[in-house]
Write a protein that holds these residues in place. Structure first.
Motif, mmCIF file in Angstrom:
data_model
loop_
_atom_site.group_PDB
_atom_site.id
_atom_site.type_symbol
_atom_site.label_atom_id
_atom_site.label_comp_id
_atom_site.label_asym_id
_atom_site.label_seq_id
_atom_site.Cartn_x
_atom_site.Cartn_y
_atom_site.Cartn_z
ATOM 1 N N ALA A 174 -1.976 -0.770 -4.712
ATOM 2 C CA ALA A 174 -2.223 -1.560 -3.777
ATOM 3 C C ALA A 174 -1.839 -2.761 -4.791
ATOM 4 O O ALA A 174 -2.473 -2.838 -5.216
ATOM 5 C CB ALA A 174 -3.281 -1.171 -3.445
ATOM 6 N N GLN B 4 -11.843 -2.898 -1.034
ATOM 7 C CA GLN B 4 -12.463 -1.363 -1.308
ATOM 8 C C GLN B 4 -11.312 -0.420 -0.704
ATOM 9 O O GLN B 4 -11.166 -0.563 0.671
ATOM 10 C CB GLN B 4 -13.428 -0.659 -1.500
ATOM 11 C CG GLN B 4 -13.635 0.629 -1.693
ATOM 12 C CD GLN B 4 -15.433 1.146 -1.310
ATOM 13 O OE1 GLN B 4 -16.159 1.213 -0.805
ATOM 14 N NE2 GLN B 4 -16.096 1.624 -3.017
ATOM 15 N N ILE B 5 -10.670 0.995 -1.108
ATOM 16 C CA ILE B 5 -9.874 2.142 -0.980
ATOM 17 C C ILE B 5 -10.046 3.068 -0.205
ATOM 18 O O ILE B 5 -11.146 3.559 -1.046
ATOM 19 C CB ILE B 5 -8.597 1.900 -2.059
ATOM 20 C CG1 ILE B 5 -8.357 0.500 -2.526
ATOM 21 C CG2 ILE B 5 -7.585 2.995 -1.266
ATOM 22 C CD1 ILE B 5 -7.141 0.011 -1.313
ATOM 23 N N HIS B 6 -9.938 3.525 0.710
ATOM 24 C CA HIS B 6 -11.010 4.537 1.147
ATOM 25 C C HIS B 6 -9.481 5.387 2.145
ATOM 26 O O HIS B 6 -8.871 5.597 2.437
ATOM 27 C CB HIS B 6 -11.306 4.625 2.085
ATOM 28 C CG HIS B 6 -12.943 3.708 2.347
ATOM 29 N ND1 HIS B 6 -13.948 3.302 3.477
ATOM 30 C CD2 HIS B 6 -13.744 3.389 1.109
ATOM 31 C CE1 HIS B 6 -14.634 2.477 3.060
ATOM 32 N NE2 HIS B 6 -14.839 2.933 1.361
ATOM 33 N N TYR C 73 -11.730 -2.427 8.908
ATOM 34 C CA TYR C 73 -9.957 -1.780 8.255
ATOM 35 C C TYR C 73 -9.268 -2.718 8.641
ATOM 36 O O TYR C 73 -9.142 -3.169 9.641
ATOM 37 C CB TYR C 73 -10.409 -0.732 8.573
ATOM 38 C CG TYR C 73 -11.428 0.638 7.782
ATOM 39 C CD1 TYR C 73 -10.744 1.313 6.677
ATOM 40 C CD2 TYR C 73 -12.367 1.188 8.502
ATOM 41 C CE1 TYR C 73 -11.893 1.881 6.290
ATOM 42 C CE2 TYR C 73 -13.195 2.375 7.838
ATOM 43 C CZ TYR C 73 -12.787 2.767 6.754
ATOM 44 O OH TYR C 73 -13.764 3.410 6.108
ATOM 45 N N VAL D 196 -4.679 6.531 3.397
ATOM 46 C CA VAL D 196 -5.020 5.934 3.058
ATOM 47 C C VAL D 196 -5.602 4.756 3.771
ATOM 48 O O VAL D 196 -4.134 3.678 4.347
ATOM 49 C CB VAL D 196 -4.441 5.459 2.147
ATOM 50 C CG1 VAL D 196 -4.752 4.642 0.821
ATOM 51 C CG2 VAL D 196 -4.156 6.983 1.286
ATOM 52 N N LYS D 197 -7.229 3.816 3.645
ATOM 53 C CA LYS D 197 -7.491 2.144 4.288
ATOM 54 C C LYS D 197 -7.663 1.744 3.306
ATOM 55 O O LYS D 197 -8.306 2.125 2.299
ATOM 56 C CB LYS D 197 -7.753 2.827 5.540
ATOM 57 C CG LYS D 197 -7.910 3.662 6.727
ATOM 58 C CD LYS D 197 -7.888 3.854 8.224
ATOM 59 C CE LYS D 197 -7.721 4.412 9.642
ATOM 60 N NZ LYS D 197 -8.124 4.775 10.624
ATOM 61 N N ILE D 198 -7.531 0.250 3.863
ATOM 62 C CA ILE D 198 -8.479 -0.644 3.340
ATOM 63 C C ILE D 198 -9.755 -1.457 4.180
ATOM 64 O O ILE D 198 -9.795 -1.142 5.453
ATOM 65 C CB ILE D 198 -7.263 -2.132 2.954
ATOM 66 C CG1 ILE D 198 -6.685 -1.567 2.443
ATOM 67 C CG2 ILE D 198 -8.364 -3.066 2.493
ATOM 68 C CD1 ILE D 198 -5.009 -2.056 1.397
ATOM 69 N N LYS E 211 -13.531 7.380 -2.749
ATOM 70 C CA LYS E 211 -13.365 5.545 -2.516
ATOM 71 C C LYS E 211 -13.016 5.292 -3.957
ATOM 72 O O LYS E 211 -13.628 5.670 -4.676
ATOM 73 C CB LYS E 211 -14.866 5.122 -1.960
ATOM 74 C CG LYS E 211 -15.079 5.916 -0.576
ATOM 75 C CD LYS E 211 -16.674 5.103 -1.001
ATOM 76 C CE LYS E 211 -17.739 5.619 0.760
ATOM 77 N NZ LYS E 211 -18.675 5.559 0.931
ATOM 78 N N SER E 212 -12.493 3.979 -3.369
ATOM 79 C CA SER E 212 -12.249 3.123 -5.082
ATOM 80 C C SER E 212 -12.783 2.337 -5.767
ATOM 81 O O SER E 212 -14.031 2.362 -4.454
ATOM 82 C CB SER E 212 -10.667 2.393 -5.013
ATOM 83 O OG SER E 212 -10.844 1.030 -4.216
ATOM 84 N N PHE F 176 -2.285 1.201 7.262
ATOM 85 C CA PHE F 176 -3.158 2.380 6.700
ATOM 86 C C PHE F 176 -1.961 3.202 6.416
ATOM 87 O O PHE F 176 -0.620 2.863 6.632
ATOM 88 C CB PHE F 176 -4.173 2.687 7.067
ATOM 89 C CG PHE F 176 -3.365 3.635 8.563
ATOM 90 C CD1 PHE F 176 -2.415 4.712 8.855
ATOM 91 C CD2 PHE F 176 -3.995 2.742 9.683
ATOM 92 C CE1 PHE F 176 -2.274 4.796 9.958
ATOM 93 C CE2 PHE F 176 -3.010 3.174 11.110
ATOM 94 C CZ PHE F 176 -2.834 4.425 11.056
ATOM 95 N N LEU G 258 0.310 -0.836 -0.430
ATOM 96 C CA LEU G 258 -0.181 0.021 0.115
ATOM 97 C C LEU G 258 0.954 1.660 -0.261
ATOM 98 O O LEU G 258 1.434 1.719 0.649
ATOM 99 C CB LEU G 258 -1.174 -0.295 1.165
ATOM 100 C CG LEU G 258 -2.042 1.312 1.229
ATOM 101 C CD1 LEU G 258 -2.894 0.818 -0.132
ATOM 102 C CD2 LEU G 258 -2.842 0.949 2.675
#
Length: 401
Positions: free
Chosen positions: A52, A67-69, A130, A114-116, A80-81, A134, A35
C-alpha cells in the motif's frame, strides 16, 4: 426570558467546545494511492502479499496514525500492520503467513478484507474510522487427495493388506512429501492398529498389515491422518474394508452298508479350508448329522472331526421310525462355523432299500413257493408208491419155484 436564552446559547457553545475540541484543531486528511495484493485468491497454506501507499496530513500536535487491518466477514481483526504516524507520503508491503491466521474454512472458501484504519486522538476526544476503500481476498482450502493402489473392498481373514497410499493436492497435483501420515485401523470404535509413516519424494507410503494380527471379521475403517503439518494438519481420509470369514468346504465322501439285516450304514464326511494357498483339514470341530424323510427330522447326532477333518457316523436305519410309504432319506451334515470360519452344510439323498433287507414278502412269491413245495411232496409220494409195487417178499419167490 431573553437573558435565559442567551445563557443557554453560551452554555451549549461551551459544552460543544469541551466535547469536540477536534473541530477547533482540524481533522487529519489522507489519500490512498494504492492498496493491492499479488493475487486475489490464495490457498490456505500460502503467504499473502499486501502493499500500500498513501499520503497522510495532520496538525503537528495531533496524535494520528494509520494501520492496515486484515478482517474476516464477521469484521473480526485477524492481523494488524505496524502503526504509521509519519506525515506526507508513505508506502510499505507485508507478507502474511495464512496458516498463522487459524482460519476455519467450512465451505472450501472464505472471504477476507484488507482495510486502512485511521486513528485520530487529541487529549479528551478521539475518532477512529476505516477508509471507504478496501481490498477483498478469497481464501480457499487446499484439497488433498489420497490414492490407494492395491486396495480392495474386502479380503478373507488370514490374508494381508498391502497398500500404496499417494498424497497430493487435487488442485495442482502438488505432491505431499516428507509429511507424517498416521495410519490406524478401527473397528466398532476400537483402535486395532496405529502407526506413523513418512511420505517419500513421490508422496507415497507403503502399508503392509496382517489381517490375523490387526483386523477383525466384519467392517474395518482404514484411516489416514496427516499430522505435524501446519497446512494439512489433521486432514484425514477413511476407507471401509470388510474382512470375510474363511470359506469352509465339505463333502460326504462315502456311505457304506455294514449290516443289511439291521440296516446299519456308515457315513463318512470331510471338511477343510484353504489357508496360505494350502489345504487345511477342519480338525477337532463340532459336526452334526441329521436324517430327514419328507422334510421330517427322523434322526440327529453330533461328533467331532478327527485330525484329518473326517467324521464317521454309524447309523442303524432299522432303529429309526421311518415311514413305509417312502424309501428316500436325506442325509444332511452341518458345520456351524466360528468367529473366523464360515458355516457349511452338505447333503445327500439315499434309498434305504439299498442298505436294509425287507421283512415283507410278496403274496405271489408265497403262492409260487407253496406250489413248488407241494409239487415236490406229491412227486415224492408217487415215487415211494412205485417202489413198493416192485418189491417181492421171500414167500412169493418160493411158491413160484
Amino acid at each position: 426570558m431573553f437573558r435565559k436564552r442567551i445563557f443557554l446559547v453560551i452554555l451549549c457553545i461551551g459544552v460543544g467546545l469541551l466535547v469536540i475540541p477536534q473541530f477547533t484543531l482540524g481533522w487529519p486528511s489522507w489519500e490512498i494511492i494504492s492498496l493491492q495484493s499479488n493475487k486475489n485468491t490464495y490457498y490456505n497454506y500460502e503467504n499473502m502479499e499486501i502493499n500500500a501507499s498513501w499520503n497522510l496530513f495532520f496538525e503537528e500536535d495531533d496524535n494520528v496514525f494509520l494501520q492496515i487491518h486484515l478482517m474476516n466477514d464477521s469484521e473480526n481483526i485477524l492481523w494488524k500492520s505496524p502503526r504509521y504516524s509519519n506525515a506526507g507520503y508513505n508506502e510499505d508491503n507485508w507478507i502474511i503467513h495464512i496458516p498463522n491466521l487459524n482460519i476455519e474454512i467450512d465451505n472450501d472458501t472464505t472471504q477476507m478484507f484488507v482495510k486502512i484504519w485511521i486513528s485520530f486522538n487529541n487529549h479528551v476526544a478521539s475518532a477512529d474510522f476505516y477508509d471507504s476503500e478496501f481490498l477483498t481476498i478469497n481464501i480457499i482450502k487446499a484439497n488433498v487427495t489420497c490414492e490407494l493402489d492395491g486396495f480392495e473392498g474386502s479380503i478373507t481373514y488370514g490374508e494381508e493388506i498391502s497398500l500404496l497410499a499417494k498424497f497430493f493436492e487435487a488442485n495442482n497435483t502438488l505432491l505431499i512429501i516428507n509429511t507424517t501420515i498416521r495410519f490406524q485401523i478401527e473397528s466398532e470404535s476400537i483402535i486395532l492398529y496405529q502407526g506413523d509413516y513418512i511420505t517419500n519424494q513421490s508422496g507415497i507410503i507403503n502399508v503392509n498389515i496382517s489381517s490375523i494380527d490387526y483386523l477383525s471379521v466384519g467392517v474395518n475403517n482404514l484411516i489416514f491422518i496427516m499430522i505435524s503439518n501446519e497446512t494439512y494438519n489433521n486432514y484425514q481420509f477413511s476407507y471401509k474394508l470388510r474382512v470375510e470369514k474363511i470359506p469352509i468346504y465339505g463333502e460326504i465322501i462315502n456311505i457304506n452298508g455294514i449290516d443289511k439285516n439291521e440296516g446299519t450304514i456308515e457315513v463318512l464326511s470331510y471338511f477343510y479350508y484353504y489357508f496360505n494357498e494350502s489345504i487345511v483339514p477342519l480338525n477337532n470341530s463340532f459336526i452334526s448329522i441329521r436324517l430327514y424323510q419328507k422334510n421330517s427330522l427322523k434322526y440327529t447326532k453330533s461328533l467331532n472331526t478327527n485330525i484329518l477333518g473326517v467324521t464317521t457316523f454309524i447309523i442303524s436305519l432299522g432303529s429309526i421310525n421311518l415311514e413305509k410309504y417312502s424309501t428316500e432319506v436325506n442325509i444332511t451334515i452341518i458345520y456351524n462355523g466360528t468367529q473366523y470360519l464360515h458355516d457349511e452344510t452338505v447333503s445327500k439323498t439315499i434309498d434305504v432299500n439299498e442298505f436294509i433287507y425287507q421283512n415283507v414278502i410278496d403274496t405271489m412269491e408265497i403262492l409260487y413257493l407253496t406250489s413248488f413245495f407241494s409239487s415236490i411232496i406229491v412227486i415224492g409220494f408217487m415215487v415211494a408208491n412205485k417202489r413198493r409195487g416192485r418189491d417181492k417178499n421171500l414167500a412169493d419167490l418160493c411158491i413160484r419155484i
